[in-house]
Write an enzyme that holds these catalytic residues in place. Structure first.
Site, short mmCIF file in Angstrom:
data_model
loop_
_atom_site.label_atom_id
_atom_site.label_comp_id
_atom_site.label_asym_id
_atom_site.label_seq_id
_atom_site.Cartn_x
_atom_site.Cartn_y
_atom_site.Cartn_z
N LEU A 151 6.72 1.59 4.07
CA LEU A 151 7.73 2.04 3.10
C LEU A 151 8.42 3.32 3.57
O LEU A 151 9.52 3.61 3.12
CB LEU A 151 7.07 2.26 1.74
CG LEU A 151 6.51 1.01 1.06
CD1 LEU A 151 5.71 1.38 -0.18
CD2 LEU A 151 7.62 0.03 0.71
N HIS B 174 -1.89 7.24 7.52
CA HIS B 174 -1.00 8.15 6.79
C HIS B 174 -1.72 9.44 6.41
O HIS B 174 -1.12 10.52 6.41
CB HIS B 174 -0.50 7.49 5.50
CG HIS B 174 0.68 6.58 5.68
ND1 HIS B 174 1.90 7.02 6.14
CD2 HIS B 174 0.84 5.26 5.44
CE1 HIS B 174 2.76 6.00 6.18
NE2 HIS B 174 2.13 4.92 5.76
N HIS C 142 -3.80 1.21 8.29
CA HIS C 142 -2.44 1.74 8.14
C HIS C 142 -2.42 2.90 7.15
O HIS C 142 -1.84 3.96 7.42
CB HIS C 142 -1.50 0.60 7.70
CG HIS C 142 -0.08 1.03 7.51
ND1 HIS C 142 0.94 0.62 8.33
CD2 HIS C 142 0.49 1.83 6.58
CE1 HIS C 142 2.08 1.16 7.91
NE2 HIS C 142 1.83 1.89 6.85
N GLU C 143 -3.06 2.70 5.98
CA GLU C 143 -3.03 3.74 4.94
C GLU C 143 -3.82 4.98 5.38
O GLU C 143 -3.39 6.11 5.13
CB GLU C 143 -3.58 3.21 3.62
CG GLU C 143 -2.80 2.04 3.01
CD GLU C 143 -1.31 2.26 2.96
OE1 GLU C 143 -0.85 3.42 2.80
OE2 GLU C 143 -0.57 1.27 3.09
N GLY D 241 0.83 -1.19 0.00
CA GLY D 241 0.00 0.00 0.00
C GLY D 241 0.87 1.24 0.00
O GLY D 241 2.06 1.18 0.33
N GLN E 79 2.97 10.00 1.44
CA GLN E 79 4.29 9.35 1.43
C GLN E 79 5.14 9.78 0.24
O GLN E 79 6.36 9.57 0.25
CB GLN E 79 4.14 7.82 1.43
CG GLN E 79 3.61 7.26 2.74
CD GLN E 79 3.51 5.75 2.69
OE1 GLN E 79 2.53 5.20 2.22
NE2 GLN E 79 4.56 5.06 3.14
NI NI Z 1 3.07 3.08 5.58
#
Ligand code: NI
Length: 177
Positions: free
Chosen positions: A100, A145, A141-142, A46, A51
């Protein structure tokens, strides 16, 4: 085009992302293409727009198989815009996560096990799903962000936070989010 992924410590990862106002535009299409190029090049499960330094409520995810959840069904390739999450039960489970933007590390993160999420795809069509297990974890999780939250900020037990090659020696490249 593969874009540079920001790493933890960059203040742009800590911002609350802005709502996407217009769908199906050339700019949005190009951005989403870049995000998929970047996620696939990094072997990610993802990626959220912040990011790559773009402050928009936009995340992508999806993969066929996952070593951490070998029995989990594949998660469909998804573009999720302006998402809203609601837990479907009070049940929380802990499991390992990577990111990431936090390369080389894994931590044990508590997440809702089942949830409902809604949002839009790149054309403005409604997405509405009830999910569980790894799919539910990836979405949380996404969406974190998009709220400026990185998974280490959710770790409760820092004895279970470390380098992936030390925690899991011999494990091949696993998926980060
Ligand atoms: Ni992440």
């Amino acid at each position: 085009m593969i874009r540079q992924i920001l790493k933890m410590g960059d203040s742009r990862l800590l911002r609350v992302a802005k709502t996407v106002q217009r769908f199906n535009t050339p700019e949005l299409t190009a951005l989403i293409e870049d995000m998929f190029d970047t996620m696939h090049a990094a072997n990610g499960a993802g990626l959220a727009a912040p990011q790559i330094g773009v402050s928009l409520q936009l995340a992508i995810f999806g993969f066929k198989e996952n070593q951490r959840y070998p029995d989990a069904p594949p998660v469909p390739e998804t573009v999720l815009i302006n998402p809203v999450l609601k837990p479907l039960s009070a049940e929380i489970a802990e499991d390992w996560e990577g990111c990431l933007s936090v390369p080389g590390l894994r931590g044990m993160v508590p997440r809702w096990t089942t949830l409902h999420y809604e949002g839009y795809d790149q054309n403005g069509r409604v997405i509405s799903r009830d999910v569980e297990a790894f799919h539910a974890r990836v979405v949380q999780h996404e969406c974190d962000h998009l709220a400026g939250i990185l998974y280490p900020m959710r770790i409760k037990d820092f004895s279970r936070f470390g380098y992936v090659d030390v925690l899991f020696p011999g494990l091949d490249a696993d998926l980060d989010e």
